[in-house]
Scaffold this motif. Structure first.
Motif, PDB file in Angstrom:
ATOM      1  N   SER A 110       0.804  -1.220   0.000  1.00 24.05           N
ATOM      2  CA  SER A 110       0.000   0.000   0.000  1.00 24.05           C
ATOM      3  C   SER A 110       0.843   1.278   0.000  1.00 24.05           C
ATOM      4  CB  SER A 110      -0.915   0.025   1.225  1.00 24.05           C
ATOM      5  OG  SER A 110      -0.145   0.214   2.411  1.00 24.05           O
ATOM      6  N   ILE A 111       2.151   1.130   0.086  1.00 22.74           N
ATOM      7  CA  ILE A 111       3.051   2.286   0.186  1.00 22.74           C
ATOM      8  C   ILE A 111       3.703   2.569  -1.162  1.00 22.74           C
ATOM      9  CG2 ILE A 111       5.157   3.176   1.288  1.00 22.74           C
ATOM     10  CD1 ILE A 111       2.777   2.930   3.227  1.00 22.74           C
ATOM     11  N   ASN A 112       3.669   3.840  -1.559  1.00 19.62           N
ATOM     12  CA  ASN A 112       4.326   4.274  -2.775  1.00 19.62           C
ATOM     13  C   ASN A 112       5.541   5.117  -2.383  1.00 19.62           C
ATOM     14  OD1 ASN A 112       4.878   4.892  -5.484  1.00 19.62           O
ATOM     15  ND2 ASN A 112       3.629   6.735  -5.382  1.00 19.62           N
ATOM     16  N   ILE A 113       6.737   4.572  -2.594  1.00 19.66           N
ATOM     17  CA  ILE A 113       7.976   5.270  -2.237  1.00 19.66           C
ATOM     18  C   ILE A 113       8.306   6.294  -3.334  1.00 19.66           C
ATOM     19  CG2 ILE A 113      10.455   5.046  -1.779  1.00 19.66           C
ATOM     20  CD1 ILE A 113       8.773   3.729   0.395  1.00 19.66           C
ATOM     21  N   GLN A 120      21.405  12.248   2.352  1.00 18.91           N
ATOM     22  CA  GLN A 120      21.233  13.226   1.285  1.00 18.91           C
ATOM     23  C   GLN A 120      22.467  14.116   1.170  1.00 18.91           C
ATOM     24  OE1 GLN A 120      18.612  13.085  -0.763  1.00 18.91           O
ATOM     25  NE2 GLN A 120      17.825  11.355   0.435  1.00 18.91           N
ATOM     26  N   PHE A 121      22.570  14.832   0.076  1.00 20.73           N
ATOM     27  CA  PHE A 121      23.743  15.651  -0.205  1.00 20.73           C
ATOM     28  C   PHE A 121      23.980  16.744   0.830  1.00 20.73           C
ATOM     29  CE2 PHE A 121      20.251  17.750  -2.330  1.00 20.73           C
ATOM     30  CZ  PHE A 121      20.469  19.098  -2.058  1.00 20.73           C
ATOM     31  N   TRP A 122      22.957  17.164   1.555  1.00 24.20           N
ATOM     32  CA  TRP A 122      23.114  18.230   2.550  1.00 24.20           C
ATOM     33  C   TRP A 122      23.574  17.716   3.912  1.00 24.20           C
ATOM     34  CZ3 TRP A 122      18.234  16.967   0.615  1.00 24.20           C
ATOM     35  CH2 TRP A 122      17.377  16.330   1.499  1.00 24.20           C
ATOM     36  N   GLY A 123      23.766  16.430   4.008  1.00 27.93           N
ATOM     37  CA  GLY A 123      24.266  15.857   5.246  1.00 27.93           C
ATOM     38  C   GLY A 123      23.200  15.271   6.144  1.00 27.93           C
ATOM     39  N   GLY A 124      21.969  15.390   5.763  1.00 24.65           N
ATOM     40  CA  GLY A 124      20.878  14.804   6.530  1.00 24.65           C
ATOM     41  C   GLY A 124      20.396  13.519   5.885  1.00 24.65           C
ATOM     42  N   LYS A 125      19.269  13.045   6.363  1.00 29.13           N
ATOM     43  CA  LYS A 125      18.676  11.827   5.842  1.00 29.13           C
ATOM     44  C   LYS A 125      17.212  12.138   5.547  1.00 29.13           C
ATOM     45  CE  LYS A 125      18.747   6.912   6.806  1.00 29.13           C
ATOM     46  NZ  LYS A 125      19.147   5.856   7.724  1.00 29.13           N
ATOM     47  N   MET A 126      16.712  11.654   4.413  1.00 28.97           N
ATOM     48  CA  MET A 126      15.335  11.965   4.055  1.00 28.97           C
ATOM     49  C   MET A 126      14.731  10.850   3.219  1.00 28.97           C
ATOM     50  SD  MET A 126      13.807  15.480   2.753  1.00 28.97           S
ATOM     51  CE  MET A 126      12.034  15.645   2.526  1.00 28.97           C
ATOM     52  N   GLY A 127      13.424  10.689   3.368  1.00 34.41           N
ATOM     53  CA  GLY A 127      12.641   9.776   2.563  1.00 34.41           C
ATOM     54  C   GLY A 127      11.223  10.295   2.447  1.00 34.41           C
ATOM     55  N   VAL A 128      10.554   9.959   1.353  1.00 34.85           N
ATOM     56  CA  VAL A 128       9.187  10.428   1.120  1.00 34.85           C
ATOM     57  C   VAL A 128       8.371   9.265   0.560  1.00 34.85           C
ATOM     58  CG1 VAL A 128       7.729  12.106  -0.101  1.00 34.85           C
ATOM     59  CG2 VAL A 128      10.062  12.749   0.584  1.00 34.85           C
ATOM     60  N   PHE A 129       7.165   9.085   1.093  1.00 29.90           N
ATOM     61  CA  PHE A 129       6.271   8.054   0.589  1.00 29.90           C
ATOM     62  C   PHE A 129       4.822   8.447   0.839  1.00 29.90           C
ATOM     63  CE2 PHE A 129       7.514   6.880   4.894  1.00 29.90           C
ATOM     64  CZ  PHE A 129       6.305   6.584   5.512  1.00 29.90           C
ATOM     65  N   ASP A 131       0.879   6.824   1.583  1.00 31.49           N
ATOM     66  CA  ASP A 131       0.190   5.616   2.047  1.00 31.49           C
ATOM     67  C   ASP A 131      -1.102   5.400   1.264  1.00 31.49           C
ATOM     68  OD1 ASP A 131      -1.951   7.081   3.267  1.00 31.49           O
ATOM     69  OD2 ASP A 131      -0.911   7.152   5.188  1.00 31.49           O
ATOM     70  N   LYS A 132      -1.838   4.377   1.627  1.00 23.13           N
ATOM     71  CA  LYS A 132      -3.031   3.997   0.863  1.00 23.13           C
ATOM     72  C   LYS A 132      -4.145   5.025   0.925  1.00 23.13           C
ATOM     73  CE  LYS A 132      -6.210   1.126   3.508  1.00 23.13           C
ATOM     74  NZ  LYS A 132      -6.769  -0.218   3.545  1.00 23.13           N
ATOM     75  N   TYR A 133      -4.092   5.937   1.893  1.00 24.66           N
ATOM     76  CA  TYR A 133      -5.105   6.976   1.997  1.00 24.66           C
ATOM     77  C   TYR A 133      -4.710   8.258   1.280  1.00 24.66           C
ATOM     78  CZ  TYR A 133      -7.306   3.901   5.333  1.00 24.66           C
ATOM     79  OH  TYR A 133      -7.910   2.816   5.912  1.00 24.66           O
ATOM     80  N   GLY A 134      -3.550   8.250   0.643  1.00 21.65           N
ATOM     81  CA  GLY A 134      -3.087   9.444  -0.049  1.00 21.65           C
ATOM     82  C   GLY A 134      -2.336  10.405   0.853  1.00 21.65           C
ATOM     83  N   VAL A 135      -2.035   9.980   2.090  1.00 16.77           N
ATOM     84  CA  VAL A 135      -1.263  10.819   3.004  1.00 16.77           C
ATOM     85  C   VAL A 135       0.206  10.725   2.592  1.00 16.77           C
ATOM     86  CG1 VAL A 135      -0.568  11.245   5.397  1.00 16.77           C
ATOM     87  CG2 VAL A 135      -2.906  10.485   4.890  1.00 16.77           C
ATOM     88  N   ARG A 136       0.809  11.861   2.340  1.00 18.29           N
ATOM     89  CA  ARG A 136       2.217  11.929   1.939  1.00 18.29           C
ATOM     90  C   ARG A 136       3.062  12.168   3.187  1.00 18.29           C
ATOM     91  NH1 ARG A 136       5.756  16.138  -0.617  1.00 18.29           N
ATOM     92  NH2 ARG A 136       7.112  15.023  -2.058  1.00 18.29           N
ATOM     93  N   TRP A 137       3.980  11.258   3.436  1.00 11.01           N
ATOM     94  CA  TRP A 137       4.845  11.284   4.613  1.00 11.01           C
ATOM     95  C   TRP A 137       6.264  11.650   4.203  1.00 11.01           C
ATOM     96  CZ3 TRP A 137       2.921  10.079   9.484  1.00 11.01           C
ATOM     97  CH2 TRP A 137       1.633   9.534   9.506  1.00 11.01           C
ATOM     98  N   MET A 138       6.887  12.515   4.979  1.00  8.51           N
ATOM     99  CA  MET A 138       8.286  12.860   4.780  1.00  8.51           C
ATOM    100  C   MET A 138       9.027  12.513   6.065  1.00  8.51           C
ATOM    101  SD  MET A 138       7.679  16.602   3.057  1.00  8.51           S
ATOM    102  CE  MET A 138       9.385  16.906   2.642  1.00  8.51           C
ATOM    103  N   LEU A 139      10.080  11.737   5.948  1.00  9.73           N
ATOM    104  CA  LEU A 139      10.946  11.441   7.086  1.00  9.73           C
ATOM    105  C   LEU A 139      12.205  12.267   6.874  1.00  9.73           C
ATOM    106  CD1 LEU A 139      10.601   7.539   7.098  1.00  9.73           C
ATOM    107  CD2 LEU A 139       9.163   9.227   8.266  1.00  9.73           C
TER     108      LEU A 139
END
Length: 152
Positions: A110-113, A120-129, A131-139
């Motif tokens: 159900s997750i779309n990555i 990441q290039f700026w020295g941090g860590k990030m991910g975006v996906f 969920d099945k309800y259309g909620v967009r999550w950013m870590l």
């Protein structure tokens, strides 16, 4: 102090809470159903009350979120708003919790990555996906102390 709280609306919050518990590992779930006495206020008949949700709270990645049924008043989410779980990468407990969340959801059907959770290039860590309800999550993780020093 003024606070902003993510408050999500679902067609069926009871079902959504089960999804977030099963897929995201949501904890501290509290759900307040509509009572038979309140049903008419929400445009429901008494037989629909118990399955309807007027308020819910749950925790994902150490962040408290709120939800309720939409009661026919919302459309589909369009990605214009994202929920960002931001943490200090030097906080080992938080870093482990966010990594565990990503590891838990990344392969679920159900997750779309959109962006894998990685350095990441700026020295941090990030991910975006999404969920099945259309909620967009950013870590997002960064070194808060280092960032503060850069902005002095």
């Amino acid at each position: 102090m003024t606070n902003l709280y993510p408050y999500l609306a679902f067609e069926n919050t009871k079902e959504a809470l089960t999804y977030y518990e099963d897929v995201f590992g949501a904890t501290d779930v509290i759900r307040l159903p509509v009572t038979k006495e309140q049903a008419s206020q929400f445009g429901l008949d008494e037989t629909q009350a118990e399955s309807a949700t007027m308020h819910a709270v749950f925790v994902i990645g150490g962040t408290q979120l709120y939800a309720a049924d939409s009661f026919g008043k919302t459309g589909q989410l369009n990605g214009a708003i994202s929920l960002m779980l931001d943490y200090d990468i030097t906080n080992e407990a938080d870093a482990k919790e966010i990594q565990a969340l990503y590891d838990r959801v990344k392969d679920h059907e159900s997750i779309n990555i959109e962006l894998p959770f990685e350095e990441q290039f700026w020295g941090g860590k990030m991910g975006v996906f999404t969920d099945k309800y259309g909620v967009r999550w950013m870590l997002h993780g960064t070194d808060y102390e280092k960032m503060a020093q850069q902005h002095q």
